[in-house]
Design an enzyme around this catalytic site. Structure first.
Site, PDB file in Angstrom:
ATOM      1  N   ASP A 116       0.862  -1.184   0.000  1.00 21.87           N
ATOM      2  CA  ASP A 116       0.000   0.000   0.000  1.00 21.87           C
ATOM      3  C   ASP A 116       0.894   1.228   0.000  1.00 21.87           C
ATOM      4  O   ASP A 116       1.977   1.219   0.583  1.00 21.87           O
ATOM      5  CB  ASP A 116      -0.904   0.017   1.236  1.00 21.87           C
ATOM      6  N   ASP A 132      -6.841  -1.403  -4.690  1.00 22.87           N
ATOM      7  CA  ASP A 132      -7.902  -1.067  -3.729  1.00 22.87           C
ATOM      8  C   ASP A 132      -8.835   0.001  -4.299  1.00 22.87           C
ATOM      9  O   ASP A 132     -10.050  -0.052  -4.093  1.00 22.87           O
ATOM     10  CB  ASP A 132      -7.297  -0.567  -2.420  1.00 22.87           C
TER      11      ASP A 132
END
Length: 163
Positions: free
Chosen positions: A124, A142
């Site tokens: 991330d 995401d």
């Protein structure tokens, strides 16, 4: 071609769009892995940072602290979901909003599955914050999954409204 709507998108075209999402996701993650150390934070604006975070769990770091079994669970779940989505696209690929939603979710799910398979975690790197509040770090995959979920909700609302 009997049974095919003019202007409809084929399964192959939906899969190519999903592949573009996967490539964009993996490319951005490779850039982050090459330029950032785990925990690095580079402010971009007053509300947005580039970071390097490793998520061993799922959305919002769900099960992040589990003992390692979650890697295989989420990898398997992602592959199962991908198979189901491809089956749905094969059956409903002519329903544009629905198929876009599924394609975005497919590309995002497989982008994160690749991370789990290679690294054991999801990379991330997008961090949004304001007034001391920090949204959990996320990535291109995401984002695609989130937009796809929103499109699924909109598609269902349109379907309910029509009936």
């Amino acid at each position: 071609m009997a049974g095919k709507n003019r202007g409809s998108v084929s399964l192959t075209q939906w899969l190519l769009i999903a592949a573009v999402i996967i490539v964009a996701d993996q490319f951005t993650k490779i850039l982050i892995l090459g330029a950032f150390q785990l925990g690095d934070v580079h402010p971009v604006t007053s509300f947005f940072d580039l970071v390097r975070a490793h998520n061993y769990g799922a959305a919002f770091s769900f099960l992040h602290g589990a003992s390692g079994w979650q890697r295989w669970f989420f990898l398997g779940l992602g592959l199962f979901a991908a198979g189901f989505i491809i089956w749905m696209l094969r059956r409903h690929g002519q329903q544009m909003l629905f198929a876009w939603a599924l394609t975005l979710i497919l590309g995002g799910a497989l982008g994160n599955v690749i991370d789990r398979a290679i690294h054991g975690y999801v990379v991330d790197f997008i961090q949004v914050h304001a007034g001391g509040w920090y949204f959990p770090a996320f990535n291109v995959a995401d984002s695609a999954i989130t937009i796809g979920a929103i499109l699924l909700i909109l598609d269902e609302l349109r379907r309910v409204r029509r009936s």
